[in-house]
Design an enzyme around this catalytic site. Structure first.
Site, short mmCIF file in Angstrom:
data_model
loop_
_atom_site.label_atom_id
_atom_site.label_comp_id
_atom_site.label_asym_id
_atom_site.label_seq_id
_atom_site.Cartn_x
_atom_site.Cartn_y
_atom_site.Cartn_z
N GLU A 95 0.84 -1.16 0.16
CA GLU A 95 0.22 -0.19 -0.06
C GLU A 95 1.07 1.30 -0.05
OE1 GLU A 95 -2.85 0.10 3.23
OE2 GLU A 95 -3.51 2.30 2.62
N ARG A 105 4.91 -12.84 9.97
CA ARG A 105 5.56 -11.35 9.67
C ARG A 105 6.86 -11.61 10.34
NH1 ARG A 105 1.65 -7.47 8.97
NH2 ARG A 105 3.45 -5.75 9.48
N LYS A 165 4.44 0.38 9.52
CA LYS A 165 4.14 1.56 9.03
C LYS A 165 3.69 2.57 9.92
CE LYS A 165 3.20 -0.01 4.74
NZ LYS A 165 2.46 -0.06 3.76
P1 ATP Z 1 2.46 -2.51 8.19
O1 ATP Z 1 1.87 -3.44 9.09
O2 ATP Z 1 3.86 -2.13 8.33
O3 ATP Z 1 1.71 -1.07 8.21
P2 ATP Z 1 1.37 -3.65 5.90
O4 ATP Z 1 1.11 -4.91 5.95
O5 ATP Z 1 0.23 -2.49 5.92
O6 ATP Z 1 2.60 -3.18 6.78
P3 ATP Z 1 1.67 -3.20 3.06
O7 ATP Z 1 2.06 -2.24 2.12
O8 ATP Z 1 -0.13 -3.81 3.02
O9 ATP Z 1 2.16 -3.02 4.71
O10 ATP Z 1 2.48 -4.68 2.94
C1 ATP Z 1 2.62 -5.14 1.53
C2 ATP Z 1 3.35 -6.64 1.86
O11 ATP Z 1 4.22 -6.97 2.60
C3 ATP Z 1 1.99 -7.58 2.40
O12 ATP Z 1 1.94 -8.66 1.43
C4 ATP Z 1 2.38 -7.78 3.71
O13 ATP Z 1 1.92 -8.98 4.23
C5 ATP Z 1 3.85 -7.76 3.82
N1 ATP Z 1 4.29 -7.41 4.90
C6 ATP Z 1 4.20 -6.21 5.75
N2 ATP Z 1 5.02 -6.18 6.72
C7 ATP Z 1 5.66 -7.45 7.01
C8 ATP Z 1 6.56 -8.15 7.60
N3 ATP Z 1 6.85 -7.50 8.87
N4 ATP Z 1 7.23 -9.19 7.29
C9 ATP Z 1 6.61 -9.87 6.32
N5 ATP Z 1 5.86 -9.20 5.32
C10 ATP Z 1 5.35 -7.98 5.62
MG MG Z 2 -1.53 -3.77 4.73
#
Ligand code: ATP
Ligand code: MG
Length: 560
Positions: free
Chosen positions: A36, A262, A272
């Site tokens: 995102e 994760r 984020k």
């Molecule tokens: P955050 O929780 O940090 O805001 P998010 O999941 O909202 O992260 P996205 O931009 O939606 O961030 O994530 C893009 C991809 O990265 C998704 O498939 C998500 O599952 C993966 N991802 C995000 N954080 C992690 C992590 N700590 N470890 C592994 N994969 C991750």
């Molecule tokens: Mg997300």
């Protein structure tokens, strides 16, 4: 990953793909990385990128980069560009497969109409609070909304009016009609569309309604013909909804979702929301501050992309939650830099040395090896003269037992140069050591005595009149606690001393020509990376890491 020689670890996602290929569920592999664009990528994302692109490469498939841009209120163009740069820098290429969920808005809208026409979606006028109340809890079933059984034609009209911008934000939503009594809360008539009267970075003012993550994500997977939609465990409970939508819509393909745990890392946060707070509240100097666990921060700090790929491989892919020691990441960085980083001499806290028996106006060039691990890196010439700087902490006037470095009357080796003996200590008016008067032994050129006498320490140095002045920034953990308390999504326990700036460092002259972003080893001190804020007149270096590997000392317990 073909870039590295390390063979990929086995993991359950690879096993699933292997068997899907063998039993014919799919005839090729298509994955995607779906960020995102509401912030910069962090090392957790790097794990996901390495996994998605890694398996696609391994099974000769492809991996898409898809921006999940369904929330115009929080997203910005800056983030899109930063994310692309980071994925490329990590060593991956999406080729022509760059997509945006927003490219599918028209198709998603058509599919929403399709659900309405099939009595599988309805426009609800309950407020957000009411929707929450009606939804029930983990232990209590939900209740049907009074708007649930509207006639199809009324739903169609209202939904079209929502699109046209007739209503205020929050006044209506489109919900899937599934089961308010389902044991899975995600199936209790989840919201598919909400009204957002904000312009979108890509579609501008064209839309007043935006699909939710759940409605956009799986359908975008299906449109792109993704075969394996790999995400993190928090989406496990969304899978029944993912599947329900794919089953009930005429999508061109039927992707399946797989979840892994994760990445969590000690001494930092990987969310984020929390990283945005660190940036907004000024705890760090932007997203690419070298203390940040962002890909751009790690790059600025001097961490090579190959080390991040090694790290992703080492932590593996599982379904169990674990917190990985940051020392493991540091270990991967040291392993790579030990091979790739050229050695240089630099003094962080300079102490002047005057060699009284060395001719005043003489300078000699001494040969220094660029990298003992990589003979191809060759050697360079460093200047030696009567006045040098050594590291302040390499001298003690009154040394304790195991201190073998310079002290009054003691002889040590200057790396690549000569044996040096301290003869006299000059102090300032407050009694601080200001300067050392020393002598050298001209017969020890290259660092060995012909009479076979030994010294116990070899020290780094720079020639005072040839040295470059520089600022060096030392970084410490951003959080003092290994597992920072982030209850209520608020950052606490921030280490107030995570940045230490040394303004008066001295470097050997060859560092004038270092490229921005290049990492070298300052002998005995650690790895240091030239900062992009450097200019010809003001050199700035970031310490990537010290040389000492703490991971080697950590008991080798299972990682996950
Ligand atoms: P955050 O929780 O940090 O805001 P998010 O999941 O909202 O992260 P996205 O931009 O939606 O961030 O994530 C893009 C991809 O990265 C998704 O498939 C998500 O599952 C993966 N991802 C995000 N954080 C992690 C992590 N700590 N470890 C592994 N994969 C991750
Ligand atoms: Mg997300």
């Amino acid at each position: 990953m073909t870039i590295d020689s390390t063979p990929p670890n086995k993991n359950f996602i690879r096993d699933v793909i292997q068997s899907d290929l063998e039993n014919g569920r799919v005839d090729g592999v298509v994955t995607r990385f779906p960020p995102e664009p509401n912030g910069y990528l962090h090392i957790g994302h790097a794990k996901s990128i390495c996994l998605n692109f890694g398996v696609a490469t391994e099974f000769k498939g492809r991996c898409h980069l898809r921006f999940d841009d369904t929330n115009p209120a929080r997203e910005e163009e800056e983030f899109i560009e930063a994310i692309k740069k980071d994925v490329k820098w990590l060593g991956f290429d999406w080729g022509e497969h760059l997509y945006f969920a927003s490219d599918n808005f028209e198709q998603l809208y058509e599919w929403a109409l399709y659900l309405i026409e099939n009595q599988l979606a309805y426009v609800d006028e309950l407020s957000a609070d009411e929707i929450r109340k009606y939804r029930g809890t983990l232990t209590n079933p939900g209740e049907d909304s009074p708007y649930r059984d509207r006639p199809t034609s009324e739903n169609l009209d209202l939904f079209r009016e929502m699109r046209a911008g007739k209503f205020n934000e929050g006044s209506r939503v489109l919900r899937a009609k599934i089961d308010m009594k389902s044991g899975n809360i995600n199936l209790r008539d989840p919201v598919l569309y909400r009204i957002v009267n904000a312009p979108h970075p890509r579609t501008g003012g064209a839309w007043h309604i935006y699909p939710t993550y759940d409605f956009a994500h799986g359908q975008s997977d299906a449109i792109e013909l993704v075969t394996h939609s790999i995400c993190t465990l928090e989406f496990e409970d969304h899978k029944p909804l993912y599947n329900w939508l794919i089953e009930n819509l005429p999508t061109p393909s039927q992707p399946l979702q797989y979840e892994f745990s994760r990445l969590n890392l000690t001494h930092t946060v990987l969310s984020k929301r929390l990283l945005i707070q660190l940036v907004k509240d000024g705890h760090v100097n932007g997203w690419d501050d070298p203390r940040m666990p962002t890909i751009s921060g790690l790059r600025r700090r001097g961490v090579p992309a190959s080390a991040l790929r090694d790290f992703a491989e080492k932590v593996g892919v599982t379904k169990s939650d674990a917190i990985i020691e940051v020392a493991l990441l540091e270990h991967c960085v040291r392993e790579r830099l030990n091979k790739s980083a050229e050695r240089r001499m630099a003094v962080l806290r300079p102490l002047k040395v005057i060699i009284e028996n060395y001719p005043e106006d003489q300078t000699e060039g001494l040969n220094a090896i660029n990298n003992p691990e990589t003979p191809e890196a060759g050697s360079r010439t460093i200047p030696f003269s009567r006045e040098l700087f050594i590291e302040h902490e390499d001298f003690m006037e009154d040394p304790p037992k195991k201190f073998y470095r310079l002290a009054p009357g003691r002889e040590v080796r200057l790396r690549y140069a000569y044996f040096l003996t301290c003869r006299d200590v000059i102090k300032d008016e407050w009694g601080n050591v200001k300067e050392l008067r020393c002598t050298y032994d001209p017969k020890t050129k290259g660092g060995n005595a012909p009479d076979g006498r030994k010294v116990k320490a070899t020290m780094h140095w720079v020639s005072a009149k040839h040295a470059l002045a520089a600022e060096v920034r030392l970084y410490h953990h951003l959080f003092s606690s290994a597992e920072p308390d982030v209850t209520h999504d608020v950052v606490k326990e921030i280490n107030p001393n995570s940045l230490e700036r040394l303004a008066d460092c001295r470097l050997e002259p060859s560092l004038k020509f270092i490229k921005n972003g290049e990492t070298v080893q300052f002998e005995r001190l650690g790895y240091f990376c030239s900062d992009p804020d450097s200019s010809d007149s003001a050199l700035i270096f970031n310490r990537t890491l010290e040389l000492r590997d703490t991971w080697a000392r950590i008991k080798k317990k299972p990682l996950v």
